[in-house]
Structure formats: structure tokens, C-alpha cells
Design an enzyme around this catalytic site. Structure first.
Site, PDB file in Angstrom:
ATOM      1  N   SER A   1       0.822  -1.205   0.000  1.00 19.01           N
ATOM      2  CA  SER A   1       0.000   0.000   0.000  1.00 19.01           C
ATOM      3  C   SER A   1       0.863   1.264   0.000  1.00 19.01           C
ATOM      4  O   SER A   1       1.715   1.444  -0.861  1.00 19.01           O
ATOM      5  CB  SER A   1      -0.968  -0.037   1.196  1.00 19.01           C
ATOM      6  OG  SER A   1      -1.922   0.987   1.111  1.00 19.01           O
TER       7      SER A   1
ATOM      8  N   ASP B   1      -9.649  -4.717  -4.780  1.00 17.97           N
ATOM      9  CA  ASP B   1      -9.137  -3.651  -3.925  1.00 17.97           C
ATOM     10  C   ASP B   1     -10.164  -2.525  -3.798  1.00 17.97           C
ATOM     11  O   ASP B   1     -10.646  -1.988  -4.790  1.00 17.97           O
ATOM     12  CB  ASP B   1      -7.833  -3.103  -4.508  1.00 17.97           C
ATOM     13  CG  ASP B   1      -6.994  -2.392  -3.462  1.00 17.97           C
ATOM     14  OD1 ASP B   1      -7.539  -1.522  -2.768  1.00 17.97           O
ATOM     15  OD2 ASP B   1      -5.802  -2.710  -3.351  1.00 17.97           O
TER      16      ASP B   1
ATOM     17  N   HIS C   1      23.053  -3.216 -26.571  1.00 15.20           N
ATOM     18  CA  HIS C   1      22.944  -1.836 -26.095  1.00 15.20           C
ATOM     19  C   HIS C   1      23.153  -1.679 -24.595  1.00 15.20           C
ATOM     20  O   HIS C   1      23.205  -0.551 -24.095  1.00 15.20           O
ATOM     21  CB  HIS C   1      21.577  -1.258 -26.471  1.00 15.20           C
ATOM     22  CG  HIS C   1      21.310  -1.192 -27.943  1.00 15.20           C
ATOM     23  ND1 HIS C   1      20.739  -2.235 -28.638  1.00 15.20           N
ATOM     24  CD2 HIS C   1      21.555  -0.211 -28.850  1.00 15.20           C
ATOM     25  CE1 HIS C   1      20.614  -1.898 -29.907  1.00 15.20           C
ATOM     26  NE2 HIS C   1      21.105  -0.685 -30.073  1.00 15.20           N
TER      27      HIS C   1
END
Length: 601
Positions: free
Chosen positions: A398, A473, A550
Site C-alpha cells: 500500500s 481492492d 545496447h
């Protein structure tokens, strides 16, 4: 070290009395009168220590393996802990101490209620005309009398402690530890749970060994935070305009330091902590007695004292015990009963800590104080506990995502970051619970004083990241729990992927990831994933070849010369690797099997 001054002066007073009495007792020709005077001085010194000493909550069960050898000689700075099995693990105060403690605790609760209601009380008294001098003077007399009575109750409590051999043994060990923080004294003190304000400091942010490898390190003003972008210079930033904005800035400051901070961090409210005290004591006892946890006090650069608990699993046969999981709790979470249980059950070494103003930690939980606390916790893990940054995982639940992402940004060599039920930015969630007419005030207050910019900080971390989204949630959704697309964890994922893989997360990739995020179950998620026929081996080969050519640093330009179908497959593959769904509400504990190390190439 000035934070220890009150205790040191207190103990110097009592130990000085003892030293004086011992010196007098050593004189051969002073007779029995000198001996009686020395005994009285020692008794008065012990009584004073009992009056001024901290509240003792619990005596932990001492394991046989931790007991010092009985043949070890005693020294003036080492005290032998009694091993009587008749002593219960909960401290048993005598009647006088018990009743006096109840009176003082009740007075503390009334004081807290009066503090929070004082603005309304002053307004009422002013309207009724009770704030005149003729009314205030008698009231001050009543208040003084009440303070004297409470002081008398505190003295009676001290007498009750003085008659209790358990408390006398405890205060002797505490005094010895403050005089000499030897490993033996600290081991004996760890057998007691008492008011953490009296616990000696175990780690200081300014310790030379903790700062020799840092780049500059924090100052006494605090560690570095990402600040909101300032206004452009020009007519919009003139002196007159600043004066016009001053009332709004004052209002934002008052809102943030009164209502806002307590709404954002309800765990810092004293009354809530008082109600949770029995649960916190039980949780702490479980960590100490069953998990061999070690408690420590850390001093942050802002002067706040941070309460921590460390469980060491490096001596076990489980390989994950070599990794340390630093847990960052939610806005009403404490390490005693918080998310530390998940990595503990999974077999990891764990370091839990409480937000400033929570339980044993001092201060208030503003973003700057939070970051300062997290900094000293990480330094403690590296330089005192002996973990390398590559062996540290940051796990947050949270609102703990703010300190977790700050640590990831500030310590880029840490192993991984796991964010459970977290969000990208505080502003949308704050607007959700406040009236629409307050939109400007809320936005300004959050940006200036409570700016939890998790996504911005996370994008500055180069290591592995795992996001856990709760499909039901009810806290970090901006509409209703059933609307999974309003979960701010989605925005955190999208911002992270758009920063790391901007070519892949172009229009086609962004669209298909949004479709995948709409899935609220594993069946729907797998259906969308299979519909796009994602070839995982191909995705891995593309990413590995780009990394070999890269380097690993983000952002990557992979997908620049790729077809739309290829970008969509790659976008879905990356989204699935960075976010896992957990079908539960916000406060459901995360099972140990869901605690997984983030994916990396």
C-alpha cells in the site's frame, strides 16, 4: 548523542549515589553508621530509578541457547538475568503499580482527546465568555492541583515498582546497558519489552562506517526528494502573485499538518495505537520468542528514532535466508502485525520498521521524514547487519510503496522491488475521498506537503520490479472495487513500462495492455493472452539480443523497427512479467506462495 542526555543524566544521578555510597562503604574506620548511610543511598537511588523508569510490558521467555554461562564472572556493567521458570512471560505488576498505571493511562487518554478537540473547546469557551482573566486564573489553579496529584500518583507507581523484584532486576539491566552497551548487556535487555523511548540507540545515521561509501549522504535537513516542477519564471511568478497565493499556501499547510496527515496515516493517531497496544505486544512477542527477532533503535538524520525488528535466517539451510527483505508497511500497519509475515513464511531474512510516529518510532510521517527513516534503515541493513545491496529486496504494501520506491531510486544496486497493492500517485486517491469543491486545495496540499510520487521514483530504478494488483481492492480504486480499471496499480504499471520500453508501449502496445488489465480473473487474463498468440521464446530472444547490444540501462528503444503485431506481443509479455493479480481485497494478507522474486533477463 544528545538524545540520550535525559536518560544519561538520570542514570548518572543514581549511579553517582551508588558510587558515593560504595566509596563510603570502603572506608575501614567509618563504622556501621557509614554502612547504613550507604545502604539508604542505594535504596533511594533505586527508588528514584523506579519512579523515573519506563513502563515494563513483558518479560520474554529466555531460550536455553541464549543464556549466558552461569560460571561467567559478574562485572559492574554486566548483570545476570534470573532464570526462574516461575516468572510468567507477561510482567506482573504489584497492585500499587497496576492501579497507578491505570490512572496515568486514563489521564493520558483524556489529554489526547483534549488535544484533538482543543480548537472546538477554545471556540466554545470563547463564545461563552469563559476565557476572561477572572475565569482563567481559577482554572489554572485547578490544573496545577491536578498536575500535583498526577505527580503523586507517579511516585506511588515508583514505590510499587520498587517493591517488585522483577522491575528492580529490569531497571538494573537497563541502567547497566546505558552505561556500557556491551553485547552481553544488550542481550539481557532484549529479554524485556518496555517503553521504547528508553531503549538505547543501536545505530546512528552519522556513524563513519555507514557513510564512507555514500555519495554525499544526507544532511541534517534530510535526504534528497524529487520535488514538483516549479512554476515558469515570468509574470506568473511575480512578488504580487506570491502574496496573493500566500493565504492558499497557509491553508494548505494547516490542512496537511492537521486533518491531512492523520487521514493519510491513521496509524500515527495516539488513540488508535492505544487501542492496538495488546495486539502489537502479542505480535512483537511472536517475532522475538518464535522467530528469534532482534529489536533495534535507529537514529535518523532528522532526529527521529526508528523502531526496527530483524529476523536473521542466514544460519538456516534455506537458500533464500541469505536474502534480506526490508518491509515497508501501510498507513495503518505496524511491523508487529504487518506484511513482514509473508517473507518470514517464505523463509527470507526480514527487517521490519515502523513509520515515524507509529508505535516505538518518533516523529510524524511526512514524506521527508519517511525518506529519512528509510535511509537509515537501509544503511543499518548494509553496514550493521552485513547485507550487500545485491542481497536486499524491498517489499512494500500500500502506502509503503513511497519509501520502497525512494529506496530503489536512491540505492540502485538493491536486488529487486516488490510493490503489493500500491499506486502511482496520491492526488487521484485524495480527490476520491474529498468534495469536488476542494479539488484545488487538495491538489495543492498534496503536491506541496504530501507528495507521494511513487511512479516518478520507480521509473528511476533500473532493477527488477514486480507489482501485485488486488482484483477486489477497495482502497486504491478511484470508483468502486468492481471497476478494476480504476485501480491505480494499473497506472503504476503503465508508467513504468512506458518509461522503460517507450517504443513497445506506443499506441498499439498500450491498447493491448489496457485490454489485458481489464481481466479480473486468471481465466480472463489467460484468454486475452492466448488470443494474441504471444510467443514467449521470441520475446525473450528479442530482449536478450537488445540487451547484449545496447546494455541494460533503461529506457530501451527496442521495438522501433518492429511490426505492430510484434510490439503488441512484446507489450503483453512485459506486462505479464511485471504485474501479477491476486484475487483479494486490500487488507488480505499476501500468502507466502504469492511472494515471488521479480522477473529479470
Amino acid at each position: 548523542m544528545s538524545r540520550l542526555a535525559p536518560w544519561r543524566s538520570r542514570y548518572e544521578l543514581t549511579s553517582g549515589a551508588r558510587n558515593t555510597s560504595e566509596a563510603g562503604e570502603g572506608g575501614a574506620g567509618r563504622g556501621p553508621a557509614a554502612g547504613r548511610a550507604a545502604a539508604r543511598a542505594r535504596a533511594m537511588a533505586k527508588l528514584l530509578s523506579c519512579v523515573l523508569g519506563p513502563r515494563l510490558y513483558k518479560i520474554y521467555r529466555e531460550r536455553d541457547s541464549e543464556r549466558a554461562p552461569s560460571s561467567a564472572p559478574e562485572t559492574p556493567t554486566s548483570v545476570t538475568t534470573p532464570h526462574s521458570s516461575s516468572w510468567d512471560t507477561y510482567y506482573q505488576p504489584r497492585a500499587l503499580e497496576k492501579h497507578a498505571d491505570s490512572i496515568l493511562a486514563l489521564a493520558s487518554v483524556f489529554w489526547s482527546i483534549s488535544y484533538y478537540s482543543s480548537p472546538f473547546a477554545f471556540f466554545y469557551l470563547y463564545r461563552k465568555g469563559y476565557l476572561s482573566l477572572s475565569k482563567v486564573v481559577p482554572f489554572s489553579h485547578y490544573a496545577g492541583t491536578l498536575l500535583l496529584l498526577l505527580a503523586g500518583v507517579a511516585c506511588l507507581r515508583g514505590i510499587g515498582r520498587w517493591t517488585n523484584p522483577q522491575y528492580r532486576q529490569f531497571i538494573t539491566i537497563l541502567e547497566a546497558t546505558h552505561r556500557n552497551q556491551s553485547s552481553e548487556n544488550k542481550r539481557q535487555l532484549a529479554n524485556y519489552n518496555f517503553d521504547f523511548r528508553s531503549w538505547p540507540i543501536n545505530f546512528h545515521w552519522e556513524e563513519p562506517s555507514s557513510r564512507k561509501e555514500s555519495r554525499g549522504g544526507p544532511s541534517r535537513h534530510g535526504v534528497a526528494l524529487l520535488r514538483p516542477e516549479p512554476l515558469h519564471r515570468g509574470t506568473a511568478d511575480t512578488l504580487l502573485n506570491r502574496v496573493k497565493k500566500l493565504p492558499c499556501q497557509i491553508t494548505s499547510y494547516l490542512v496537511a499538518h492537521t486533518l491531512g496527515r492523520r487521514m493519510l496515516y491513521p496509524g500515527s493517531v495516539y488513540l488508535l495505537q492505544k487501542a492496538l497496544m495488546p495486539v502489537l505486544l502479542q505480535g512483537q512477542a511472536r517475532l522475538v520468542e518464535e522467530c528469534n527477532g532482534r529489536r533495534a533503535k535507529l537514529l535518523a538524520c532528522d532526529g527521529n528514532e526508528i523502531d526496527t525488528m530483524f529476523v536473521d535466517r542466514r544460519g538456516t539451510a534455506e537458500p533464500q535466508g541469505q536474502k534480506l527483505v526490508i518491509c515497508c508497511e501501510g498507513n495503518a500497519g505496524f511491523y508487529e502485525v504487518g506484511c513482514v509475515s509473508t517473507p518470514l513464511e517464505a523463509g527470507y531474512s526480514v527487517l521490519g520498521w515502523n513509520h515515524p510516529g507509529f508505535a516505538g518510532s518518533t516523529g510524524v510521517p511526512f514524506p521527508q521524514n519517511e525518506a529519512n527513516a528509510m535511509d537509515v534503515v537501509v544503511q543499518f541493513a548494509i553496514h550493521r547487519l552485513g547485507f550487500q545491496p545485491q542481497d536486499i529486496i524491498i517489499y512494500a504494501w500500500s502506502i509503503g510503496g513511497f519509501t520502497a520506491t525512494w529506496a530503489a531510486m536512491s540505492y540502485p544496486d538493491i536486488s529487486a522491488v516488490i510493490l503489493d497493492a500500491s499506486f502511482d500517485d496520491l492526488v487521484p486517491l485524495a480527490l476520491k475521498v474529498m468534495p469536488d469543491s476542494w479539488r484545488g486545495l487538495v491538489t495543492r496540499t498534496v503536491r506541496q506537503h504530501l507528495n507521494l510520487n511513487n511512479a516518478e521514483q520507480l521509473c528511476r530504478y533500473q532493477g527488477p520490479v514486480l507489482l501485485i494488483r488486488r482484483t477486489k481492492d477497495e482502497i486504491i480504486t478511484t470508483t468502486v472495487p468492481e471497476d478494476i480499471m480504476s485501480n491505480r496499480g494499473n497506472d503504476l504499471l503503465l508508467k513504468l513500462l512506458q518509461h522503460r520500453y517507450p517504443r513497445v508501449m506506443a499506441e498499439e502496445g498500450l491498447q493491448v495492455v489496457r485490454q489485458w488489465l481489464e481481466a479480473s480473473s486468471q481465466l480472463e487474463e489467460a484468454s486475452i493472452y492466448s488470443r494474441w498468440e504471444v510467443e514467449e521464446d521470441w520475446c525473450l530472444s528479442v530482449l536478450r539480443s537488445y540487451q547484449a547490444e545496447h546494455g541494460p540501462d533503461f529506457p530501451w528503444s527496442v521495438g522501433e523497427d518492429m511490426s505492430a503485431d510484434g510490439r503488441q506481443q512484446l507489450a503483453l509479455f512485459l506486462a505479464r512479467k511485471h504485474l501479477h493479480n491476486f484475487e483479494a481485497t486490500h487488507c488480505t494478507p499476501l500468502p507466502a506462495q504469492n511472494f515471488q522474486i521479480p522477473w529479470h533477463l
